[in-house]
Structures are given as structure tokens and as C-alpha cells.
Design an enzyme around this catalytic site. Structure first.
Site, mmCIF file in Angstrom:
data_model
loop_
_atom_site.group_PDB
_atom_site.id
_atom_site.type_symbol
_atom_site.label_atom_id
_atom_site.label_comp_id
_atom_site.label_asym_id
_atom_site.label_seq_id
_atom_site.Cartn_x
_atom_site.Cartn_y
_atom_site.Cartn_z
ATOM 1 N N LEU A 223 -18.721 15.483 48.884
ATOM 2 C CA LEU A 223 -18.062 16.281 49.928
ATOM 3 C C LEU A 223 -17.632 17.608 49.329
ATOM 4 O O LEU A 223 -17.013 17.616 48.264
ATOM 5 C CB LEU A 223 -16.797 15.561 50.425
ATOM 6 C CG LEU A 223 -16.975 14.300 51.272
ATOM 7 C CD1 LEU A 223 -15.619 13.655 51.497
ATOM 8 C CD2 LEU A 223 -17.634 14.643 52.603
ATOM 9 N N HIS A 224 -17.983 18.707 49.992
ATOM 10 C CA HIS A 224 -17.481 19.991 49.493
ATOM 11 C C HIS A 224 -17.235 21.026 50.587
ATOM 12 O O HIS A 224 -16.646 22.056 50.327
ATOM 13 C CB HIS A 224 -18.460 20.585 48.468
ATOM 14 C CG HIS A 224 -19.706 21.129 49.091
ATOM 15 N ND1 HIS A 224 -20.702 20.326 49.592
ATOM 16 C CD2 HIS A 224 -20.110 22.399 49.322
ATOM 17 C CE1 HIS A 224 -21.670 21.068 50.083
ATOM 18 N NE2 HIS A 224 -21.343 22.339 49.943
#
Ligand code: UD1
Length: 385
Positions: A223-224
Site C-alpha cells: 500500500l502506498h
């Protein structure tokens, strides 16, 4: 012919590697050489986000590093434009090649066109139609300005057509990142999952058993995106779903992006993540390392566009934690491996249960055949205004 290629952030590196190899091949075969200059804007600068990929993929060191670093989008784009304009005035290339949708792509395409230099965009025509996504703005501006638009799929040609791009300006070449995947599959397959985890484990996790992931089913989380990680009310329920439910079914390996690590720390959630015995937190992984894990993972939960594409070719069932995608060809309804689940926990839970029932099913969209870089270079060499 003189070409400047630009990279800035991690997803650019796996796209430039085959293109540079192709230029080298051309220069071996032909008397008329291409002079190539690689510019790194320096947007990603950590060894694990940048240098590791240059080494893993045998990318020659950048000829010029603009050293832009982190900052707001306006800062990154503005600083890149100022520095890149100087490079263009000194080098006077025939072409500037930009890739993907990062801030370097936007900044350098605008600067080049203002200097009256031709721009070629590799990975043109993707559209999420989500203007809250910085990458969508980067794509729109870059495609509007580019002389030559090289697309990964025919849906992208259709997007460009609808925006009024002429047929002579666009060329369907396939997905250049899959060239890299094919060139590195063999090497990745020889790595040990247990070693990958042990070598990249973030300290402070005492009860982690890397062999459990190596022997049993395991999943991967990445996740970013700001929309997923910048707000506590979004990231905390996601994290709890992973820790309290998904980890009961399988061990989860989570290579953590620097932005996400910072946010979890600021929200006071990092220690909880770190202490969970079945959630394995590792540093950002090298190209072969993540490819190796992806080859065996039972499921991928990600908000990365590139991983969606790699899951399609490897067949890894993929839950895409976004409400839209610029890469519809990776979705199940187009034959791919990915399902859009947004960041709503009950929807992710439902699709997760469904996905567990599915088998790995590799698919290969048209021209994702490992030869895209060749077609890119031919299109550039044959270009006529
Ligand atoms: C960028 C791209 C995104 C891509 C992603 C892959 C844009 C608009 N976004 O987002 O499309 O999917 O790269 O990673 O270009 N940081 C470090 N070390 C680094 C780089 C970043 O610690 O080497 C930290 C900094 O705190 C920085 C944050 O990560 O503020 C975010 O980095 P940034 O370059 O702004 O964008 P990404 O979120 O990585």
C-alpha cells in the site's frame, strides 16, 4: 540520433531497463549509433527504492542525476523542470523519452516541448478518469504534449482516439514491464522465499517464522497511495482486517513503502503492526525478490498498478485496493487476475473470501510478449512528423 530517457521513481526503473538494452543492441548492429543519455530526476533516492533496481536490472548508472528528492508535487515538478531545462539546453537531444505517470514524466515532457524537442511517451493512453489521482494528471498532460504515444493495450489507443489523438501519433507496442518480467523470471525463481524474508525483515519482530511463509500459503500486501495511507480512518480499518482476519488464514508479507511506514508511525499504529506474529513486515524488496514472492503468493492485496499487471501475467489472484484503475485489462472482466475492491473493509472481506476459491490463472494480454522494447525503438526510429 540523440535520445535522453528520463526516470524518477521506482516504477520507471523496470520500464527503462529493456529499452536501454534495446538501444545497446541497436548500436551493436548498426553503423549509425544512437547516443543515449539517462537522466534520473532523483525523486526516489533511498537505496532500496532506486539503487537496488539499477543493480538488479543492470541499468547503467544515470549519466545525470538532478537530485530533486522529496517534496510537494509542485516542488518536485518545479525543481525538475528548472534542472531539466538546463540539461536540454546543453545536450540538445532529438528525443526525450518519458515513461509511466510519475512526476518526472510530467515535468520532463512539459520542459522538452517548451524547448521544441520531440517527446515519446512509453505507456501512453492509460486513463483512470480519477482526477484526484496525481498520476492521472501526469498522464493527461504528458499524452497531450507527446509527439509519439506508445500504448500497452488497445483500450489505451481507444482512449487516445476519443481525445482526438491522430492515428499516426499512436502505436500499440505492448507492455514494456513484461519484457523485464520475462528477462528476470528465471533468476527470480531460483531465490528462496525464506532467505528473502530473513534478509529484509524489519527489526523488532520477535516471533516471525519465515519458514511458515516458505512452506505454507502466504499473501502479499503493498500500500502506498495517499488515498489509502494518508488518513488514519482509512488505513487503520485496513490494517485491522489484515491483522485480525486475513492473518488467521495465512501469513502475510508486507513490504512497506517509506510513505506508509511514516504514516503508520505518525498515527501510533506501527508497533502494533510490527508485533503481530503472522504479519511479516519487510523493507521495500528488490525486483527479483518481489517477483519470487509473487510467483508463489496465494493472494496479492495492492494499490500498485505495476503489481496488478504482473499478477495478470503470473496468474496471482489480486485484490486492487482502489475504486478505479487505469489498467482495466488486468481486471477479471477483461480476462485478468484482479478485482477492484476500493478501501471499504466489508467489500474487501467479501471479495477476499471469493478470491480464496479461485485458482492461479496466468493470462497474457496481446503483445505482452517480452518484445515491447524492440517495437518502441522501431517506432521512434521510423517516426515522421
Ligand atoms: C511515486 C509516484 C507513484 C508511484 C510510486 C511508487 C508520483 C506522483 N507518484 O509515489 O505513481 O506509484 O512513486 O513508489 O510521482 N520517500 C523516501 N525515500 C525515497 C522516496 C520517497 O523515504 O527514496 C518517502 C518520502 O517521505 C516521500 C514519500 O516517500 O515524501 C513519498 O514519495 P514520493 O516520491 O512523493 O511519491 P510516492 O508516494 O513514492
Amino acid at each position: 540520433m540523440k535520445i535522453i530517457s528520463v526516470v524518477g521513481a521506482r516504477p520507471n526503473f523496470m520500464k527503462i531497463a529493456p529499452f536501454i538494452k534495446e538501444i545497446e543492441n541497436h548500436n551493436h548492429r548498426n553503423v549509425q549509433k544512437i547516443e543515449h543519455i539517462l537522466v534520473h530526476t532523483g525523486q526516489h533516492y533511498d537505496d532500496r527504492m532506486s539503487k537496488a533496481f539499477f543493480e538488479d536490472l543492470n541499468i547503467p548508472e544515470a549519466d545525470i542525476n538532478l537530485g530533486i528528492g522529496s517534496g510537494s508535487h509542485a516542488e518536485q515538478v518545479g525543481h525538475t523542470m528548472i534542472a531539466f531545462e538546463k540539461v536540454l539546453r546543453a545536450e540538445k537531444p532529438d528525443w526525450v523519452i518519458v515513461l509511466g505517470d510519475v512526476n518526472a514524466t510530467l515535468a520532463c515532457s512539459v520542459t522538452a516541448r517548451k524547448e521544441n524537442i520531440k517527446v515519446c511517451h512509453i505507456e501512453a493512453g492509460l486513463r483512470s478518469r480519477d482526477m484526484a489521482m496525481p498520476e492521472e494528471i501526469n498522464r493527461l498532460v504528458t499524452d497531450r504534449l507527446s509527439n509519439l504515444l506508445l500504448t500497452p493495450d488497445l483500450l489505451s489507443n481507444e482512449n487516445l482516439r476519443q481525445e482526438g489523438v491522430g492515428e499516426n501519433q499512436m502505436k500499440f507496442v505492448g507492455n514494456i514491464m513484461i519484457d523485464t518480467l520475462e528477462q528476470n523470471r528465471e533468476k527470480a525463481s531460483q531465490l528462496s522465499i525464506e532467505n528473502i524474508i530473513n534478509q529484509n525483515l524489519i527489526p523488532g519482530q520477535n516471533n516471525i517464522s519465515a519458514s511458515e511463509a516458505a512452506n505454507g500459503p502466504f499473501g502479499i500486501v503493498t500500500l502506498h497511495r495517499p488515498s489509502n495511507v494518508d488518513h488514519r480512518e482509512v488505513i487503520e480499518p485496513l490494517m485491522r482486517l489484515i491483522m485480525d482476519e486475513i492473518c488467521n488464514d495465512m501469513v502475510i508479507v508486507w513490504p512497506i513503502h517509506p510513505r506508509t511506514l511514516k504514516q503508520l508511525t505518525d498515527f501510533g499504529l506501527w508497533n502494533e503492526v510490527l508485533e503481530h506474529p503472522r504479519l511479516i513486515m519487510v523493507y521495500p524488496l528488490g525486483y527479483h525478490e518481489l517477483l519470487r514472492l509473487n510467483m508463489d503468493a496465494s493472494i496479492m492485496l495492492t494499490d500498485s498498478g505495476g503489481l496488478q499487471e504482473e499478477c495478470t501475467v503470473l496468474g496471482t489472484p489480486c485484490l486492487t485496493l482502489r475504486w478505479n484503475t487505469e489498467r482495466p485489462i488486468t481486471l477479471k472482466e477483461h480476462g485478468g487476475a484482479s478485482v477492484l475492491v476500493g478501501n471499504n473493509v466489508s467489500r474487501i472481506r467479501r471479495e477476499y473470501r471469493e478470491t480464496l476459491k479461485t485458482q492461479r490463472k496466468p493470462v497474457r494480454p496481446e503483445l505482452w510478449d517480452g518484445h515491447t522494447a524492440e517495437r518502441c525503438l522501431v517506432a521512434i526510429l521510423n517516426y515522421t512528423e
